[in-house]
Enzyme design. Structure first.
Site: not given
Ligand SMILES: [Zn+2]
Length: 693
Positions: A273-274
């Protein structure tokens, strides 16, 4: 005899309405004094059980606050050497991971996890999923200047960035220092006048054969101490021709790195996600997105940059990227209020969102509107795509859907390999009313049609807990509807009535997840003992199997288990003793697909489901106890690829499976033999199990 024992359950009371800490713009889950639910163990027949304190908490992480880097933290217009490189059409995105020395200073276990598992796996997945449209040759990054003034100048045909005073001692990407060998030579133009003089070491080698350099650190930064987060990431330099981010960082908060095996999947999805934020899904990059021909979707000034919105602290995008739309929003008391949302309106995202929700008139995919800076605008709306990987908070079964892949394509920088997309069930095929109206409208409509409220729910989290299944039927769940200490903002007050709640209290009720617009939905949870995590409610995790004598519902956890609704509470019976558990409603069981239809397995006994909603009277013997209860058949199509037409089930044979007199002296021996036989059956069942995803 009914005895009340001190079996305590704490449920997280959720996030305060509109909570937002000041200063750093943090906002997180508040535990405003755990609500203690008193569980009652029914003892019919006089058996004493020991008391334990088992708090239950809903699994929800604090929202992701993607920190869009400020203008001074990002260097645009970085020229790449050998910009166009001949490559195979199908070549993957190449992310070069550079570990900061802070990673080397981690405890060996953590270092091994980060370097050998977490980042290689996350990066490998993203490399297979994306491909850069215009690959880079060698990445040589620009230097930062020493002072924070607006200090750089560029000259045509000179790819160096010039500082008006001096270059910074270290060029940083987020909190991480970029190695000297990745940097261009320092150039200084005294007083901002040409010519600029070269200072220090000449251009270095740079990073070869990479499209993106990812600096990975484990620095205990201020953010780590203020926010309860595992990691955060962003881009730090963008190349000149297409504005694509070519370098970024991911910092892991060292104290939050967990080497517990059951936490790995969650950390991996957080890291993915990051990195996706750093590669393109960031409000700071919306204004740089390009169409399929490579033309900017937001017009540019002479310096090649889009306009800067000082109040947002972001480059201002055009309405070809994100557009505000007003929704008709039904709330309680038959009121309808305007509700403004930001929609991502780029072509592939629109197309995928329309297909996903089965809503051909959908204008775009809604972005998160809550959670404060960093959460809002930088994620998909939690209400609409709950467990999608790019919603604003972590949910256990995160999936990277076609919609996020479409967004990455619509940046203009990548192509996506859609075969890598994961199946997203939430909201699929639910139609325009689901995606464009409030959840109150949806819930009311479903109730009128006497249909399931899925994926929403309207049962209060109370004592005893009414258990249900998560929307994907892979975990036991509870409805997260709860009372807040303050009335919710008017646009999120959805309830005209709730059983047992006085009318004046209704404004205080909503789902515990703020960023899901306070819409109540069924969430998995975990059990804690003296604050220590014990197990979760995910059916697929073998370690979640309850202890033998707490397994009232004769449940079976494991990779092939699914969540089934219990129509009545299970009762454990032995001799004159009967035991049941007050928190019931669902459990984990194995199912298999057969030509006759879906079979539900409880221990070694299979029960055939002839149609969805059929009640299966279960009576089995396990470890010397008889377990009696009723399970509800799910739809065969939920789990099998081929299903026979539904038929009415044959007349129910209510004869109880009581093979033995369990109270007789010989019972223990026979029970052991019975168990031995029982142990062979799962093996047989294993062969019959279908593989489903
Ligand atoms: Zn995020």
């Amino acid at each position: 005899m009914v005895t009340t024992l001190g079996l305590k359950m704490a449920a997280e009371s959720g996030r305060r309405a509109g909570s937002s800490d000041s200063g750093l713009g943090l906002s997180r889950w508040h535990w405003s004094g755990p609500l203690w639910f008193r569980g009652v163990l029914l003892l019919l027949g006089g058996l004493r059980a020991s008391t334990t304190s088992i708090p239950v908490s809903l699994r929800s992480s604090p929202p992701c606050r993607h920190h869009v880097p400020s203008d001074s933290e990002v260097i645009n217009k970085v020229h790449l050497k050998n910009h166009i490189v001949k490559r195979d059409v199908n070549e993957h995105l190449r992310i070069k991971i550079i570990y900061d020395k802070s990673i080397e200073e981690l405890l060996p276990e953590k270092r091994h996890l980060v370097k050998n598992k977490l980042f290689p796996q996350a990066v490998s997945y993203l490399e297979k999923t994306f491909q850069v449209r215009r690959p880079a040759g060698t990445i040589l990054l620009s230097r930062q200047c020493a002072t924070n003034q607006y200090q750089y100048l560029r000259k045509e045909n000179d790819h160096h960035r010039c500082c008006t005073e001096e270059c910074a001692e270290h060029t940083k990407c987020g909190p991480i220092i970029v190695p000297e060998e990745h940097l261009q030579q320092c150039r200084v133009c005294c007083g901002g006048k040409w010519p600029c003089g070269a200072v220090g070491v000449p251009d270095q080698e740079g990073v070869r054969d990479a499209d993106f350099v990812l600096y990975v650190g484990a620095l205990a930064t201020e953010r780590c101490s203020h926010e309860n987060i595992i990691s955060y990431a962003a881009y730090c330099q963008q190349e000149a021709k297409m504005d694509r981010p070519i370098a970024g960082y991911a910092n892991l908060c060292p104290n939050m790195i967990s080497t517990q095996p059951q936490e790995f999947v969650g950390m991996l999805s957080t890291v993915k996600h990051e990195i996706i934020h750093a590669l393109g899904f960031s409000a700071g990059l919306f204004a740089f997105y390009r169409d399929k021909d490579g033309n900017p979707l937001t017009s540019r000034f002479a310096d090649g940059l889009p306009p800067f919105n000082y109040s947002l602290g972001l480059y201002q995008w055009s309405d070809k990227v994100v557009r505000k739309v007003e929704r008709l929003w039904d709330i309680r008391d038959n009121k309808r209020v305007p509700h403004t949302v930001n929609l991502l309106v780029t072509p592939r995202v629109v197309d995928e969102a329309r297909k996903h929700f089965n809503c051909p008139i959908l204008e775009g995919m809604e972005l998160e509107n809550q959670g404060g800076m960093g959460t809002e605008l930088n994620h998909w709306e939690k209400r609409l795509l709950e467990n999608e990987a790019m919603t604003g908070s972590h949910t256990q079964n995160r999936v990277l859907s076609r919609i996020t892949l479409a967004l990455m394509e619509d940046t203009g920088w990548y192509k996506a390999n859609y075969s890598m997309a994961e199946k997203l069930d939430w909201g699929r095929g639910m139609g325009c009313d689901f995606v464009r109206r409030s959840c109150k409208f949806w819930i009311d409509q479903q109730r009128q049609k006497r249909q399931m409220l899925n994926p929403y729910c309207n049962t209060l989290r109370s004592n005893p807990l009414q258990l249900t299944c998560r929307q994907d039927q892979r975990a036991v769940a509870v409805c997260n509807l709860q009372k807040f200490p303050k009335p919710l903002p008017q646009e999120y007050q959805y309830f005209d009535e709730l059983t047992g709640v006085p009318a004046e209290d209704l404004p205080y009720y909503g789902g515990s997840v703020e960023i899901a617009d306070y819409c109540p939905f069924s969430q998995e949870f975990s059990w804690h003992l003296s604050g220590e995590y014990q197990r979760s409610s995910d059916c697929r995790v073998l370690e979640n199997q309850p202890d033998l004598f707490k397994n009232y519902g004769a449940e079976k956890y494991g990779p092939h288990s699914v969540c089934l609704i219990q129509k009545s509470a299970f009762v454990m019976e032995k001799c004159e003793r009967k035991l049941s558990y007050p928190d019931w409603g669902s459990g984990c069981y194995q199912v298999s697909c057969s030509p006759e239809g879906l079979k539900v397995w409880v221990q070694d006994t299979s029960y055939l489901c002839s149609r969805a909603g059929q009640v299966l009277p279960v009576s089995i013997q396990m470890n010397g106890w008889i377990h009696d209860g009723n399970l509800l058949c799910p739809s065969c199509w939920d789990f099998c690829e081929l299903c026979p037409p539904e038929t009415d089930p044959p007349a129910v044979n209510l004869t109880r499976a009581l093979p033995l007199d369990l109270c007789s002296r010989s019972s223990s021996l026979v029970v052991t033999l019975w168990l031995l036989l029982g142990n062979l059956f799962p093996l047989l069942a294993g062969f019959l199990l279908c593989v489903w995803h």
